[in-house]
Design a protein around this motif. Structure first.
Motif, PDB file in Angstrom:
ATOM      1  N   TYR A  74       0.827  -1.212   0.000  1.00  0.00           N
ATOM      2  CA  TYR A  74       0.000   0.000   0.000  1.00  0.00           C
ATOM      3  C   TYR A  74       0.861   1.263   0.000  1.00  0.00           C
ATOM      4  O   TYR A  74       0.450   2.294  -0.531  1.00  0.00           O
ATOM      5  N   ASN A  75       2.036   1.185   0.595  1.00  0.00           N
ATOM      6  CA  ASN A  75       2.945   2.329   0.627  1.00  0.00           C
ATOM      7  C   ASN A  75       3.820   2.430  -0.623  1.00  0.00           C
ATOM      8  O   ASN A  75       4.682   3.303  -0.701  1.00  0.00           O
ATOM      9  N   ARG A  76       3.582   1.532  -1.601  1.00  0.00           N
ATOM     10  CA  ARG A  76       4.285   1.603  -2.880  1.00  0.00           C
ATOM     11  C   ARG A  76       3.307   1.649  -4.050  1.00  0.00           C
ATOM     12  O   ARG A  76       3.729   1.596  -5.214  1.00  0.00           O
ATOM     13  N   LEU A  77       2.022   1.717  -3.762  1.00  0.00           N
ATOM     14  CA  LEU A  77       1.010   1.640  -4.816  1.00  0.00           C
ATOM     15  C   LEU A  77       1.234   2.725  -5.866  1.00  0.00           C
ATOM     16  O   LEU A  77       1.458   3.896  -5.550  1.00  0.00           O
ATOM     17  N   ASP A  78       1.156   2.312  -7.131  1.00  0.00           N
ATOM     18  CA  ASP A  78       1.322   3.190  -8.285  1.00  0.00           C
ATOM     19  C   ASP A  78       0.108   2.957  -9.173  1.00  0.00           C
ATOM     20  O   ASP A  78      -0.062   1.858  -9.732  1.00  0.00           O
ATOM     21  N   ALA A  79      -0.782   3.946  -9.294  1.00  0.00           N
ATOM     22  CA  ALA A  79      -2.057   3.691  -9.979  1.00  0.00           C
ATOM     23  C   ALA A  79      -2.601   4.957 -10.612  1.00  0.00           C
ATOM     24  O   ALA A  79      -2.286   6.077 -10.195  1.00  0.00           O
ATOM     25  N   SER A  80      -3.436   4.772 -11.616  1.00  0.00           N
ATOM     26  CA  SER A  80      -4.229   5.865 -12.172  1.00  0.00           C
ATOM     27  C   SER A  80      -5.694   5.536 -11.957  1.00  0.00           C
ATOM     28  O   SER A  80      -6.077   4.363 -11.832  1.00  0.00           O
ATOM     29  N   LEU A  81      -6.539   6.566 -11.897  1.00  0.00           N
ATOM     30  CA  LEU A  81      -7.942   6.372 -11.567  1.00  0.00           C
ATOM     31  C   LEU A  81      -8.839   7.040 -12.591  1.00  0.00           C
ATOM     32  O   LEU A  81      -8.577   8.183 -13.008  1.00  0.00           O
ATOM     33  N   LEU A  85     -15.074  10.986  -9.286  1.00  0.00           N
ATOM     34  CA  LEU A  85     -14.528  11.612  -8.081  1.00  0.00           C
ATOM     35  C   LEU A  85     -13.133  12.183  -8.293  1.00  0.00           C
ATOM     36  O   LEU A  85     -12.607  12.867  -7.416  1.00  0.00           O
ATOM     37  N   VAL A  86     -12.528  11.898  -9.444  1.00  0.00           N
ATOM     38  CA  VAL A  86     -11.138  12.295  -9.700  1.00  0.00           C
ATOM     39  C   VAL A  86     -11.085  13.086 -11.000  1.00  0.00           C
ATOM     40  O   VAL A  86     -11.576  12.622 -12.035  1.00  0.00           O
ATOM     41  N   ARG A  91      -1.002   9.251 -13.224  1.00  0.00           N
ATOM     42  CA  ARG A  91      -0.460   8.271 -12.290  1.00  0.00           C
ATOM     43  C   ARG A  91      -0.315   8.910 -10.917  1.00  0.00           C
ATOM     44  O   ARG A  91       0.070  10.068 -10.800  1.00  0.00           O
ATOM     45  N   ARG A  92      -0.596   8.113  -9.899  1.00  0.00           N
ATOM     46  CA  ARG A  92      -0.417   8.573  -8.526  1.00  0.00           C
ATOM     47  C   ARG A  92       0.387   7.543  -7.752  1.00  0.00           C
ATOM     48  O   ARG A  92       0.092   6.359  -7.811  1.00  0.00           O
ATOM     49  N   SER A 180     -21.496   5.678  -8.552  1.00  0.00           N
ATOM     50  CA  SER A 180     -20.733   5.460  -9.777  1.00  0.00           C
ATOM     51  C   SER A 180     -19.887   4.199  -9.656  1.00  0.00           C
ATOM     52  O   SER A 180     -19.710   3.648  -8.569  1.00  0.00           O
ATOM     53  N   VAL A 181     -19.365   3.763 -10.788  1.00  0.00           N
ATOM     54  CA  VAL A 181     -18.361   2.702 -10.825  1.00  0.00           C
ATOM     55  C   VAL A 181     -17.008   3.358 -11.030  1.00  0.00           C
ATOM     56  O   VAL A 181     -16.880   4.338 -11.773  1.00  0.00           O
ATOM     57  N   HIS A 182     -15.978   2.854 -10.356  1.00  0.00           N
ATOM     58  CA  HIS A 182     -14.661   3.494 -10.334  1.00  0.00           C
ATOM     59  C   HIS A 182     -13.612   2.509 -10.844  1.00  0.00           C
ATOM     60  O   HIS A 182     -13.528   1.376 -10.353  1.00  0.00           O
ATOM     61  N   LEU A 183     -12.825   2.936 -11.810  1.00  0.00           N
ATOM     62  CA  LEU A 183     -11.791   2.085 -12.395  1.00  0.00           C
ATOM     63  C   LEU A 183     -10.418   2.527 -11.899  1.00  0.00           C
ATOM     64  O   LEU A 183     -10.036   3.688 -12.051  1.00  0.00           O
ATOM     65  N   VAL A 184      -9.690   1.613 -11.295  1.00  0.00           N
ATOM     66  CA  VAL A 184      -8.325   1.870 -10.827  1.00  0.00           C
ATOM     67  C   VAL A 184      -7.387   0.967 -11.628  1.00  0.00           C
ATOM     68  O   VAL A 184      -7.580  -0.256 -11.664  1.00  0.00           O
ATOM     69  N   THR A 185      -6.391   1.559 -12.291  1.00  0.00           N
ATOM     70  CA  THR A 185      -5.407   0.799 -13.052  1.00  0.00           C
ATOM     71  C   THR A 185      -4.088   0.816 -12.306  1.00  0.00           C
ATOM     72  O   THR A 185      -3.468   1.877 -12.152  1.00  0.00           O
ATOM     73  N   ILE A 186      -3.677  -0.346 -11.805  1.00  0.00           N
ATOM     74  CA  ILE A 186      -2.453  -0.458 -11.010  1.00  0.00           C
ATOM     75  C   ILE A 186      -1.270  -0.688 -11.946  1.00  0.00           C
ATOM     76  O   ILE A 186      -1.291  -1.599 -12.784  1.00  0.00           O
ATOM     77  N   LYS A 187      -0.234   0.155 -11.805  1.00  0.00           N
ATOM     78  CA  LYS A 187       0.861   0.187 -12.769  1.00  0.00           C
ATOM     79  C   LYS A 187       2.218  -0.159 -12.163  1.00  0.00           C
ATOM     80  O   LYS A 187       3.251   0.178 -12.740  1.00  0.00           O
ATOM     81  N   ASN A 188       2.212  -0.822 -11.019  1.00  0.00           N
ATOM     82  CA  ASN A 188       3.481  -1.216 -10.410  1.00  0.00           C
ATOM     83  C   ASN A 188       4.254  -2.213 -11.255  1.00  0.00           C
ATOM     84  O   ASN A 188       5.484  -2.273 -11.183  1.00  0.00           O
TER      85      ASN A 188
END
Length: 431
Positions: A74-81, A85-86, A91-92, A180-188
């Motif tokens: 969780y402290n290394r998560l790399d994702a776009s949303l 709400l965003v 990338r975050r 709403s439905v929320h899409l999170v793309t994890i890019k680690n």
């Protein structure tokens, strides 16, 4: 297919300083199904679409599996949303990794701002990221590799807002997630993973009130520890009062010291009393920020990039070479903490008057309560008179809100499952 849907239940306390969360897959059993999350409430945004050096897919189990490295994902998560709400899908980078990520926009909550947490995008970014990361962790731990398809997730969540925001905004805040439905793309990893979140139930509680639920749930073992601590400092205090008596208390005032706010949840006859409760828009982070401003003006050797960096510096025993700087920095923070304690006691006195003479006990907790205990505790004792003030150890008190929120989210999930099962049982087609 419904069998492919991951069902998560979680309590997430998004504090001004740290995110504390408990999240579990409700289809699994045992404590191994629950992830305990503790990370700075901060992200770094970058327009780069992918990391310069992504982690190989073959390392997914090592990065996400059981053990210390997996727990810290969780402290290394790399994702776009992609979510209403965003605002942008940049990338975050989350948590502690964000504190050392250079060349991009760093975002944390402003503790000196009156801007509602419910309106700040950061609170939603953190919640969505935590649930998406949990879903990916559980899939990799179960299958040993990254998924080759989009993960579908249903979420039951317990969230919190400061008391003043809770009163006015709780329904609207919950609807933002469920609507709403929320899409999170994890890019680690070399191969991005998509996680689609749908919130089926969201319960919003008042900060501090959720901690009080956790205190009640812990029952007599915690009550016995609190009484022992009180009597170690005040021999003979509450003579004849047992742990069972303390658990049975129905009229309480809480002092929940956070980083940007201090909440005063009141319970009357065992129910949360919103009319008597209050929020002070100051917390331990306020003292840190004010101290940093004074340091920058008066001492060029004491320069910190953020209040978190200052807090971390003071939280560790200094080396002989750091001792002088540590003492000076501590001096500035202590001076500002005296002002904070005065504010807290003044607000507490008002809340106690509003709660009335039926108050039986005062509980003090929260992540900001530990550093100022030596100043705050005697001041609260004096203000409370003969009402016992029970100061919880910060080693566990900073997690009480997340535990109460998790209890609430779990109850929501159980109720929804029971209702669904009952509906199917009474449905001749399903039967």
């Amino acid at each position: 297919m419904s069998d492919d849907i991951i069902h998560l239940v979680g309590g997430i306390d998004v504090g001004n300083g740290y995110v504390k969360a408990l999240v579990a897959d409700s289809d699994l059993e045992g404590t191994d199904a629950i992830d305990e999350i503790d990370m700075p409430s901060a992200v770094v945004s970058t327009s780069r679409s992918v990391p310069k050096v992504p982690v190989p897919d073959s390392d997914a189990l090592a990065q996400l599996g059981d053990g210390e490295e997996g727990d810290d994902f969780y402290n290394r998560l790399d994702a776009s949303l992609t979510s209403p709400l965003v605002a942008v899908a940049d990338r975050r980078i989350y948590g502690r990794a964000a504190l050392s990520f250079r060349g991009s926009k760093f975002t944390e909550f402003e503790v000196l701002s009156a801007h509602s947490k419910a309106d700040q995008e950061l609170s939603k970014v953190l919640v969505l990221g935590v649930f998406a990361a949990k879903a990916l962790r559980d899939h990799v731990r179960a299958h040993g590799s990254l998924p080759d398809h989009e993960l579908q997730v249903e979420v039951s969540a317990g969230l919190a807002l400061p008391i003043t925001e809770y009163v006015a905004r709780r329904a609207a805040y919950a609807a933002e997630f469920t609507g709403s439905v929320h899409l999170v793309t994890i890019k680690n990893f070399a191969t991005p993973v998509s996680v689609r979140l749908r919130f089926t139930d969201v319960q919003v509680m008042a900060e501090g009130a959720s901690a009080q639920f956790a205190i009640t749930d812990k029952g007599e073992p915690l009550a016995a520890l609190l009484l022992a601590d009180l009597r170690s400092r005040e021999p003979g205090a509450l003579e004849g009062v047992t742990a069972a008596d303390l658990v049975a208390v129905q009229n309480t005032v809480g002092v929940d010291v956070g980083e940007g706010t201090t909440n005063f949840p009141c319970f009357s006859a065992g129910r949360f009393n919103a009319e008597a409760s209050a929020t002070l828009n100051s917390g331990y982070g306020t003292a840190l920020v004010n101290a940093m401003e004074r340091m920058s003006e008066s001492d060029p050797t004491l320069q910190f990039s953020s209040r978190k960096q200052l807090a971390d510096f003071l939280a560790h025993r200094p080396s002989p070479l750091q001792r002088g700087r540590w003492d000076r920095a501590q001096g500035y923070v202590i001076e500002e903490s005296h002002y904070l304690v005065s504010e807290i006691v003044s607000a507490f006195t008002d809340v106690l008057a509003q709660a009335g003479a039926t108050t039986e006990a005062v509980y003090v907790y929260g992540g900001g309560a530990g550093p100022i205990k030596e100043m705050l505790h005697p001041a609260l004792l004096e203000a409370a008179g003969d009402i016992p003030v029970l100061y919880l150890d910060s080693r566990y008190s900073r997690h009480l809100n997340r535990e109460g929120l998790y209890l609430m989210a779990s109850a929501l999930r159980r109720a929804a499952t029971t209702k669904k099962g009952s509906s199917r049982k009474n449905d001749p087609v399903a039967a």
